[in-house]
Design a protein around this motif. Structure first.
Motif, PDB file in Angstrom:
ATOM      1  N   GLN A 192      -0.554   5.696  -2.962  1.00  0.00           N
ATOM      2  CA  GLN A 192      -0.220   6.912  -2.235  1.00  0.00           C
ATOM      3  C   GLN A 192      -1.351   7.939  -2.227  1.00  0.00           C
ATOM      4  O   GLN A 192      -1.212   8.998  -1.623  1.00  0.00           O
ATOM      5  CB  GLN A 192       1.064   7.502  -2.794  1.00  0.00           C
ATOM      6  CG  GLN A 192       2.242   6.560  -2.588  1.00  0.00           C
ATOM      7  CD  GLN A 192       3.566   7.112  -3.055  1.00  0.00           C
ATOM      8  OE1 GLN A 192       3.665   8.287  -3.370  1.00  0.00           O
ATOM      9  NE2 GLN A 192       4.584   6.263  -3.102  1.00  0.00           N
TER      10      GLN A 192
ATOM     11  N   CYS B   2       0.828  -1.209   0.000  1.00  0.00           N
ATOM     12  CA  CYS B   2       0.000   0.000   0.000  1.00  0.00           C
ATOM     13  C   CYS B   2       0.862   1.258   0.000  1.00  0.00           C
ATOM     14  O   CYS B   2       0.563   2.234  -0.702  1.00  0.00           O
ATOM     15  CB  CYS B   2      -0.921  -0.001   1.218  1.00  0.00           C
ATOM     16  SG  CYS B   2      -2.254  -1.216   1.165  1.00  0.00           S
TER      17      CYS B   2
ATOM     18  N   CYS C 109       1.713   7.565   2.544  1.00  0.00           N
ATOM     19  CA  CYS C 109       0.280   7.782   2.300  1.00  0.00           C
ATOM     20  C   CYS C 109      -0.167   8.992   3.119  1.00  0.00           C
ATOM     21  O   CYS C 109      -0.831   8.876   4.159  1.00  0.00           O
ATOM     22  CB  CYS C 109      -0.523   6.543   2.664  1.00  0.00           C
ATOM     23  SG  CYS C 109      -0.111   5.085   1.678  1.00  0.00           S
TER      24      CYS C 109
END
Length: 538
Positions: free
Chosen positions: A454, A449, A485
């Motif tokens: 992002q 992830c 993120c």
């Protein structure tokens, strides 16, 4: 004598000693002066900061105060006269929540609230929620006369055991864009509604929130606590209708709605269990602008759905969660529907590999931006991988939870195709009927992830701590998703040791509200509906 002798014998040495002592004193004095001046500067700076904040232009101060919730504004009013005047500025009271059970303010005395309407809210008020005790004729009169820009009104009768006297009610806000009525389980509202029908012609959004959680389906007699048919007759401009959990709503009501809502763009019937779908043929025939149809937990049946003319509709958002439509019905339905941008079919046993294959082969998902296929027991993960390979990059929301065969390897491969994902729900919740037998290496999923997603804003991982596997190096991977993120505002995890580890990591970085627990939070893709803001209540 020694100093005299020293002076006489070595005058340069005496001068050197005296000079050094003088320099030491000068340096000490300088240090003291510097310390004093530094302290003075700090005091002046603090005074300047205090003075300068209140010296800012009123427009700037109001902009700063606008970020505060109303409960904080009330506290600020106790600081000084200036702050009191600022906190009472009507520009800061455009949206007012007065239902304490939904994090609103609590006003006990209706007379006090009447005085607030004039000098606190006035023409700036645009949105207000009123609890039962504040829904009186006098207050509605005052809102109609003083709050001319009021557009959104919620009337919460859900706790009512007896209504106020509305015989004298002859005024009501007449420029409303949205009216939300929360029904009571025992109170009939027809007497109240008769007084306000003539003021509702401007409505574009109608929300009627029922009491499905309190109802007993075994009851033989169904009471209509509000006359939806008469409301519809007075509201010709409706484009959004949300009937949530209204137990008495059936296909006859939908027929009446279809008869006059030519501007209808969204119809939400979630938890209206008496709706079977026999009215959808006329609904699609008359409401040519209908784009969003939400049928979660309704009683729709195959035969009724098959008779509707789906080919001529422009519906691109469909929710049939927890319905009993068969595979053959869905194959027929989706083959005749236009392209879908939003599809929710969780806990729908009829949604199979064949149905998903048909949607892919016929190009029905070319514009897909959000899909929820959680707990679809007859859908294999291989089909989902094919979907993500073709359309994963365009997805903004994906919910695929409840499959006990899914491991971290599946998600590592799948996440590579989710470059633009904003909402992601994965895992298998504790107590699911098929207990997962393997351990999930959560670090690898977080790393995937962090590397690929992002734009991620909301992530829910449903595996419990007995299923998850992590080690002392997990903090590094938690750091990665936190740092990369940057838009992540919600990370929901099952209670346990891993949840505590992740929460402490984010809290050290001063991101207090990001990490949440599945016991109090649930992630959904519904915020990606085009009409989401119009459908919100509570």
């Amino acid at each position: 004598m020694e100093s005299r002798r020293l002076t006489m014998s070595n005058p340069s040495g005496v001068f050197s000693i005296v000079a050094h002592e003088a320099l030491d004193h000068i340096a000490a004095d300088a240090d003291n002066d510097e310390a004093l001046s530094h302290e003075n500067r700090m005091q002046r700076s603090r005074r300047r900061v205090k003075r300068d904040f209140n010296a800012l232009p009123e427009k700037v101060l109001l902009a700063i105060f606008s970020y505060l919730p109303h409960i904080e504004l009330l506290r600020c009013a106790r600081v000084c006269r200036l702050w009191r005047a600022l906190s009472q500025n009507s520009k800061l009271w455009k949206t007012v929540f007065l239902r304490p059970e939904y994090h609103g303010l609590h006003v006990k005395n209706p007379d006090v609230f009447l005085s607030l309407i004039g000098h606190r809210f006035s023409s700036s008020l645009q949105f207000i929620e009123l609890p039962m005790e504040l829904i009186t004729a006098d207050i509605l009169h005052e809102l109609a006369n003083k709050c001319l820009n009021l557009k959104y009104l919620t009337l919460d009768f859900s706790t009512a055991m007896q209504l106020h006297d509305f015989n004298d009610l002859n005024a009501f806000p007449c420029n409303l864009k949205m009216l939300c009525i929360c029904l009571s389980e025992v109170i009939f509202l027809e007497g109240f509604m008769r007084r306000i029908y003539s003021f509702l012609s401007s409505l574009e959004i109608l929300q009627v929130i029922g009491t499905i959680e309190k109802s007993n389906e075994a009851e033989e007699e169904i009471y209509e606590t509000i006359n939806i048919s008469k409301i519809k007759a007075q509201t010709p401009n409706l484009r959004v209708i949300n009937l949530y959990g209204v137990f008495f709503v059936d296909d006859n009501h939908i027929e009446i709605i279809a008869a006059g809502c030519i501007h209808l763009g969204c119809l939400a019937l979630n938890f209206c269990t008496r709706v079977k779908g026999t009215s959808f043929k006329n609904l699609l025939l008359r409401c040519k602008k209908l784009q969003s149809l939400l049928l979660q937990n309704t009683g729709i049946e195959d035969s009724a759905m098959l008779t509707a003319d789906w080919e001529s509709s422009i519906i691109n958002e469909l929710d049939i969660s927890s319905t009993d439509l068969s595979e053959s019905c869905l194959l027929n339905l989706f083959s005749r529907m236009p392209n879908l941008s939003y599809l929710a079919v969780p806990s729908c046993d009829g949604f199979t590999d064949q149905v998903l294959g048909l949607l892919i082969d016929q190009g029905k998902l070319f514009n897909l931006r959000a899909i929820d296929i959680s707990n679809t027991v007859n859908l294999n993960y291989e089909s989902l991988l094919s979907l993500l390979a073709l359309h994963g990059r365009q997805l903004r929301g994906l919910s695929y939870a409840g499959n006990s065969k899914i491991t971290e390897q599946f998600w590592i491969n799948a996440i590579k195709n989710l470059k633009n994902i904003r909402i992601l729900v994965i895992g298998t919740s504790h107590g699911w009927f098929k207990k997962i037998n393997t351990r999930i290496h959560i670090d690898q999923i977080l790393e995937a992830c962090a590397q690929e997603c992002q734009k991620l804003e909301r992530l829910e991982i449903q595996w419990d701590q007995e299923t998850l596997r992590w080690n002392e190096n997990s903090s590094k991977f938690i750091d990665h998703i936190r740092i990369r993120c940057t838009k992540l505002i919600s990370l929901v995890l099952a209670d346990g040791e891993y949840y505590e580890l992740v929460r402490s990591n984010f809290e050290r970085a001063d991101r207090q509200r990001v990490v949440r627990t599945t016991t109090s939070d649930q992630t959904s893709i519904v915020s990606l509906l085009n009409y989401y803001n119009d459908l919100r209540f509570n």
